[in-house]
Scaffold this motif. Structure first.
Motif, PDB file in Angstrom:
ATOM      1  N   GLN A 194       0.846  -1.184   0.000  1.00 35.30           N
ATOM      2  CA  GLN A 194       0.000   0.000   0.000  1.00 35.30           C
ATOM      3  C   GLN A 194       0.890   1.244   0.000  1.00 35.30           C
ATOM      4  N   LEU A 195       0.546   2.211  -0.829  1.00 42.12           N
ATOM      5  CA  LEU A 195       1.283   3.477  -0.865  1.00 42.12           C
ATOM      6  C   LEU A 195       0.877   4.307   0.347  1.00 42.12           C
ATOM      7  N   VAL A 196       1.800   4.502   1.280  1.00 40.55           N
ATOM      8  CA  VAL A 196       1.458   5.173   2.540  1.00 40.55           C
ATOM      9  C   VAL A 196       2.180   6.510   2.722  1.00 40.55           C
ATOM     10  N   GLY A 197       3.009   6.902   1.782  1.00 42.71           N
ATOM     11  CA  GLY A 197       3.692   8.184   1.886  1.00 42.71           C
ATOM     12  C   GLY A 197       4.558   8.426   0.668  1.00 42.71           C
ATOM     13  N   GLY A 198       4.950   9.678   0.494  1.00 43.62           N
ATOM     14  CA  GLY A 198       5.826   9.977  -0.629  1.00 43.62           C
ATOM     15  C   GLY A 198       5.952  11.467  -0.871  1.00 43.62           C
ATOM     16  N   CYS A 199       6.763  11.802  -1.853  1.00 38.77           N
ATOM     17  CA  CYS A 199       6.954  13.192  -2.250  1.00 38.77           C
ATOM     18  C   CYS A 199       7.367  13.225  -3.714  1.00 38.77           C
ATOM     19  N   TYR A 200       7.278  14.404  -4.313  1.00 37.06           N
ATOM     20  CA  TYR A 200       7.654  14.531  -5.724  1.00 37.06           C
ATOM     21  C   TYR A 200       8.249  15.912  -5.967  1.00 37.06           C
ATOM     22  N   GLY A 201       8.920  16.022  -7.091  1.00 40.32           N
ATOM     23  CA  GLY A 201       9.515  17.294  -7.466  1.00 40.32           C
ATOM     24  C   GLY A 201      10.072  17.229  -8.866  1.00 40.32           C
ATOM     25  N   VAL A 202      10.766  18.280  -9.263  1.00 36.73           N
ATOM     26  CA  VAL A 202      11.273  18.434 -10.624  1.00 36.73           C
ATOM     27  C   VAL A 202      12.789  18.585 -10.581  1.00 36.73           C
ATOM     28  N   LYS A 203      13.469  17.805 -11.410  1.00 35.93           N
ATOM     29  CA  LYS A 203      14.931  17.849 -11.486  1.00 35.93           C
ATOM     30  C   LYS A 203      15.360  18.347 -12.856  1.00 35.93           C
ATOM     31  N   ILE A 204      16.140  19.428 -12.867  1.00 34.55           N
ATOM     32  CA  ILE A 204      16.727  19.951 -14.099  1.00 34.55           C
ATOM     33  C   ILE A 204      18.224  20.034 -13.880  1.00 34.55           C
ATOM     34  N   GLY A 205      18.965  19.240 -14.613  1.00 35.86           N
ATOM     35  CA  GLY A 205      20.407  19.199 -14.405  1.00 35.86           C
ATOM     36  C   GLY A 205      20.730  18.736 -12.997  1.00 35.86           C
ATOM     37  N   ARG A 206      21.459  19.550 -12.247  1.00 32.26           N
ATOM     38  CA  ARG A 206      21.808  19.230 -10.864  1.00 32.26           C
ATOM     39  C   ARG A 206      21.030  20.100  -9.871  1.00 32.26           C
ATOM     40  N   MET A 207      19.858  20.531 -10.300  1.00 34.36           N
ATOM     41  CA  MET A 207      18.960  21.326  -9.465  1.00 34.36           C
ATOM     42  C   MET A 207      17.669  20.549  -9.270  1.00 34.36           C
ATOM     43  N   PHE A 208      17.160  20.531  -8.018  1.00 38.81           N
ATOM     44  CA  PHE A 208      15.902  19.849  -7.739  1.00 38.81           C
ATOM     45  C   PHE A 208      14.944  20.815  -7.069  1.00 38.81           C
ATOM     46  N   TYR A 209      13.682  20.759  -7.485  1.00 40.06           N
ATOM     47  CA  TYR A 209      12.643  21.617  -6.954  1.00 40.06           C
ATOM     48  C   TYR A 209      11.611  20.742  -6.245  1.00 40.06           C
ATOM     49  N   GLY A 210      11.618  20.752  -4.921  1.00 44.36           N
ATOM     50  CA  GLY A 210      10.652  19.976  -4.174  1.00 44.36           C
ATOM     51  C   GLY A 210       9.272  20.602  -4.280  1.00 44.36           C
ATOM     52  N   GLU A 211       8.261  19.769  -4.453  1.00 40.48           N
ATOM     53  CA  GLU A 211       6.912  20.286  -4.648  1.00 40.48           C
ATOM     54  C   GLU A 211       5.964  19.969  -3.494  1.00 40.48           C
ATOM     55  N   SER A 212       5.763  18.705  -3.175  1.00 39.56           N
ATOM     56  CA  SER A 212       4.810  18.383  -2.121  1.00 39.56           C
ATOM     57  C   SER A 212       5.088  16.987  -1.589  1.00 39.56           C
ATOM     58  N   MET A 213       4.532  16.674  -0.418  1.00 47.02           N
ATOM     59  CA  MET A 213       4.659  15.349   0.173  1.00 47.02           C
ATOM     60  C   MET A 213       3.375  15.008   0.920  1.00 47.02           C
ATOM     61  N   PHE A 214       3.198  13.727   1.218  1.00 45.12           N
ATOM     62  CA  PHE A 214       2.023  13.286   1.965  1.00 45.12           C
ATOM     63  C   PHE A 214       2.393  12.059   2.776  1.00 45.12           C
ATOM     64  N   HIS A 215       1.578  11.732   3.771  1.00 39.28           N
ATOM     65  CA  HIS A 215       1.760  10.482   4.502  1.00 39.28           C
ATOM     66  C   HIS A 215       0.420   9.976   5.020  1.00 39.28           C
ATOM     67  N   HIS A 216       0.251   8.662   4.969  1.00 43.80           N
ATOM     68  CA  HIS A 216      -0.898   7.980   5.547  1.00 43.80           C
ATOM     69  C   HIS A 216      -0.449   7.043   6.667  1.00 43.80           C
ATOM     70  N   ALA A 217       0.840   7.025   6.935  1.00 42.81           N
ATOM     71  CA  ALA A 217       1.399   6.249   8.040  1.00 42.81           C
ATOM     72  C   ALA A 217       2.470   7.098   8.704  1.00 42.81           C
ATOM     73  N   SER A 218       2.621   6.956   9.997  1.00 44.61           N
ATOM     74  CA  SER A 218       3.570   7.768  10.755  1.00 44.61           C
ATOM     75  C   SER A 218       4.974   7.655  10.172  1.00 44.61           C
ATOM     76  N   ASN A 219       5.603   8.822   9.945  1.00 44.91           N
ATOM     77  CA  ASN A 219       6.989   8.940   9.464  1.00 44.91           C
ATOM     78  C   ASN A 219       7.177   8.572   7.996  1.00 44.91           C
ATOM     79  N   ALA A 220       6.110   8.190   7.288  1.00 45.86           N
ATOM     80  CA  ALA A 220       6.284   7.724   5.909  1.00 45.86           C
ATOM     81  C   ALA A 220       6.854   8.814   4.999  1.00 45.86           C
ATOM     82  N   SER A 221       6.326  10.036   5.088  1.00 42.47           N
ATOM     83  CA  SER A 221       6.829  11.096   4.215  1.00 42.47           C
ATOM     84  C   SER A 221       8.229  11.527   4.621  1.00 42.47           C
ATOM     85  N   LYS A 222       8.523  11.512   5.927  1.00 39.62           N
ATOM     86  CA  LYS A 222       9.858  11.888   6.390  1.00 39.62           C
ATOM     87  C   LYS A 222      10.912  10.901   5.884  1.00 39.62           C
ATOM     88  N   VAL A 223      10.602   9.613   5.982  1.00 40.53           N
ATOM     89  CA  VAL A 223      11.542   8.596   5.506  1.00 40.53           C
ATOM     90  C   VAL A 223      11.718   8.712   3.995  1.00 40.53           C
TER      91      VAL A 223
END
Length: 232
Positions: free
Chosen positions: A151-180
């Motif tokens: 089951q998908l219980v956490g995660g995050c996403y973003g955009v990578k251009i070259g050696r630059m990353f742009y964090g966008e958002s994260m979520f969790h449905h289980a304790s510490n899932a997005s942090k990990v």
């Protein structure tokens, strides 16, 4: 080409059509912090142009597209990642199966559906989901996912251009899932020689990982170097 501006208390803001380029960052308003343009579109070409210049979209349903480049800018340098003792203990227990880019669309949809304190809705509209999914198919947008019992219980996403990353958002449905998931993402980005992660705005969670605010001028100077590594 005749430019059109929308009057606001903080000053006039450029109204984009599909062909209007972004204005110089010096035109970004100080109040509200970093608003630089209104309108335009969410095509991959527009989004990539925005990120290359240190601009990102953020708006609520029913609003026109709003483009921002705040000053200061919250960033995290991957080599300076701070993982707390408690989170390190959780990671050693390996409660989640961490995967990369196996279900990007579900991650962004889960981020959109997760309630945020003080926010009545989400800025991740259906149009935003479609736009970032297109960036994912092009190899620019990435997700890291925490799975538990398939089951998908956490995660995050973003955009990578070259050696630059742009964090966008994260979520969790289980304790510490997005942090990990986020900690694994930063470690992966460090291995990819990414030099800076854009966190956009200050939050206590990001600060706990070692993120801090820098002046926009410094942010743009480093960004300009890092995005040059994009060879796609």
């Amino acid at each position: 080409m005749h430019e059109h501006y929308y009057p606001l208390p903080g000053g006039p803001v450029l109204i984009l059509d599909t062909k209007t380029p972004f204005p110089p960052l010096q035109q970004a308003l100080t109040e509200p912090n970093g608003l630089i343009a209104i309108g335009g579109d969410l095509t991959a070409k527009r989004l990539l142009a925005a990120y290359r210049q240190g601009i990102f979209p953020w708006f609520s349903p029913g609003e026109p597209i709003l483009w921002w480049s705040p000053d200061p800018r919250m960033v995290l340098f991957p080599e300076a990642l701070n993982i707390s003792r408690s989170l390190r203990k959780v990671m050693q227990q390996q409660p989640f199966d961490i995967r990369f880019n196996t279900d990007f669309k579900r991650v962004i949809q889960a981020c959109a559906a997760t309630p945020r304190p003080g926010q009545p809705g989400t800025w991740i509209t259906d149009d935003m989901i479609a736009a970032y999914h297109q960036l994912h198919l092009m190899g620019y947008a990435h997700s890291v996912e925490a799975w538990q019992d398939e089951q998908l219980v956490g995660g995050c996403y973003g955009v990578k251009i070259g050696r630059m990353f742009y964090g966008e958002s994260m979520f969790h449905h289980a304790s510490n899932a997005s942090k990990v998931a986020f900690a694994h993402l930063v470690q992966w980005l460090n291995a990819q020689q990414v030099g800076m992660i854009d966190c956009q705005m200050h939050t206590p969670l990001l600060a706990s990982f070692g993120a801090y605010e820098i002046p926009r001028d410094r942010f743009i100077a480093q960004l300009n170097t890092l995005v040059q590594y994009d060879v796609t």
